[in-house]
Design an enzyme around this catalytic site. Sequence first.
Site, short mmCIF file in Angstrom:
data_model
loop_
_atom_site.label_atom_id
_atom_site.label_comp_id
_atom_site.label_asym_id
_atom_site.label_seq_id
_atom_site.Cartn_x
_atom_site.Cartn_y
_atom_site.Cartn_z
N GLU A 85 2.18 -0.50 2.09
CA GLU A 85 2.07 0.69 1.27
C GLU A 85 2.56 1.95 1.98
O GLU A 85 3.22 2.79 1.38
CB GLU A 85 0.61 0.91 0.84
CG GLU A 85 0.47 2.09 -0.11
CD GLU A 85 -0.98 2.49 -0.33
OE1 GLU A 85 -1.27 3.02 -1.39
OE2 GLU A 85 -1.79 2.29 0.58
N ASP A 86 2.22 2.07 3.27
CA ASP A 86 2.44 3.35 3.96
C ASP A 86 3.67 3.38 4.86
O ASP A 86 3.93 4.40 5.50
CB ASP A 86 1.20 3.70 4.80
CG ASP A 86 -0.02 3.96 3.91
OD1 ASP A 86 0.18 4.31 2.74
OD2 ASP A 86 -1.15 3.79 4.38
#
Length: 728
Positions: A80-81
Amino acid sequence: MRPRVMRQVELLEKVLAYDPSADEDLLNRAYVFSMKAHGAQKRASGDPYFSHPVEVAGILAGMKLDATAIATGLLHDTLEDTVATPEEIQKNFGADVLRLVDGVTKLSRIELQSDRTRQAENFRKLLLAMSNDIRVLLVKLADRLHNMRTLHFIKDPDKRRRIAKETMEIYVPLADRIGMQDLREELEDLAFAELNGDARASIIARLDQLRNESGSLVDRIVDKLKRTLAEQGVDAWVSGREKRPYSIWQKMQRKNIAFEQLSDIMAFRIVMADIAACYHALGVVHQTWPSVPGRFKDYLSTPKQNGYRSLHTTVIGPENKRIEIQIRTNEMHTIADLGVAAHWQYKQNGGSHAPAPEAEARQYRWLRELLEILDQASDPEEFLEHTKLNMFQDQVFCFSPKGDLIALPRDATVVDFAYAVHSDVGDTAVGAKVNGRVVPLRTVLRNGDQVEILRSKVTAPNPTWLNFVKSGRAKSCINRFIRQQQRGQYHELGKAILTKAFKEHDSSATEKVLEPVVKVLKLRNADDVFVGVGEGNFTARQVINIVFPGQKEDEADKAPPLPRPHRQPTDHSKAGSGIPIRGLIPGMAMHFAGCCHPLPGDRIVGIVTTGKGVTIHTIDCETLEQFAEQPERWLDLAWDPPSDAEKTHGHVGRVNLLINNEPGALSAVTTIIAKHKGNITNLKITNRTTDFFEMFVDIEVRDVKHLTNIIAALRATSVISSVERARG
């Protein structure tokens, strides 16, 4: 000074200390990959973002999980990051790690949803991921624990409070359900610090003051317990601690008492070699100090649903202090702290302590139940509401005829038990035997009841069950049935309306003809068109205009006017009311039942009778029991709010009166009813004695509130002994 990030070699040593065969290469590669992927990213605290996955991995190592779970902890935010892709994760670490990382990855935010709905949806997807591998939940809990430890670095107070509340509502009960007591208590305390910091600080100050006044009281009591057990030849490991601030505050709130009134803020554990020794130690404790009545619990013979086992007792112990004591074996002590992580550890090691298959099935049964609710819930918020219901309520334990233990919420009924056994058992339940005695389905169960469900293949869930069931699973199954039943009714209604409308255009509402409607309205199939028209989501004219887009307005007007499917005017000749009712099929005859005299404001259902239409009953009418095995005849109805013009008299409510046999009594009754704008339509004396008259009176009123006001006024009159609304 900022905390130092755990070095690669330190994490490796921590894992190898309990698992010498751990995959060192996997852990080293995951550490380096995560560090490079997160690069120069920073957290709210100003620390390198990489410090977070390393701390999560450290928490998982504290749970003594396997190398795959530790690697997942290191990589859990990369998808996600960072720019890392699933293909990279699978190529470098294998499909197993990718599956776990994908299960833990934070979910994409849905812009148009509220915070509450997003929270429910996230929880829903998290449980789906958990269903395949419990390690997903363990990584998620470790992730949340470290985020809570650093919550104070977030500057926005509203965001801090939201995260703390979410932790208390979702992650604390999840940790409790899988038996991770230490993690649960820390999450509770960290959330408590944010949600009610003043109360927590006050309790900590009181504990400090108590420590200063009493000195090393915990140590002295531990020493006394050790010596007393040793004198009786009991070899035990004894420890003690003060209860956490949140636990103390909970007890103060539950019992509505001040801190000074609490007498058991200390808890002590006695760890024994085996179960027999546990009961021996309990005997010594009870023989030496008086026990507090009602405070003994045996979770050895009847474990909690999360697998927790221990003996609990409270005694007036050394120095005349009231203390809580838990007695368990060393294995139980480990499981009490690590919960499912301990089970996982035993299972991975293949040791003799691995849980038996039936114990493991009981351990994860709640997970399967939540997943069943997920499948049956109509939306995320309904799911969250039902799962909260499952998690927070106290439990009652009942047994099947075969001796299987079923855990249910407090005040659960026979129907809750039936659905806990299996959804099919609940759907086909018609009665039950509790401890060998035949009882109604709404019977509330108590601890230790043995329950046998009586079934019939021709029955179905009764909508009135929603009035008394307590478990989320039962509510979800019944609601699913109601939705399916309503869909069938709307389908028939919509099909009848469209058949008539298309006949005006010398056409028919076939599946092929309705294809453009399905496409334009973005529906799944022609059945959805029928249901939509029947439910009132769109009209037959709209459907006709899509199928015949070139028709003139006056041709469109040929389509028959459509009655609103949610509204059905009451038959004035039979009921005397103009208030519409939602849920009736247009054109169907209806009348109000004379057994319960339903009024606007009452909860109502309809019973369909061939040739007579629908009879409207109040939801609690005893007559409905006659139709319990005929669910196809039930209609779920409700009153539509009346307009000012519709607020007229015309509904008859019946009351039973017991009045004193004295002059002027009957006059007082009629005067009060007239004064409150009620109209007596019938009066009958049913019993007469020297002292009293018993009668029923039919009163024409606007709604149930109007009748309630008249009853209240009658009760306040001295000549009237009693007055109740008649139900028969």
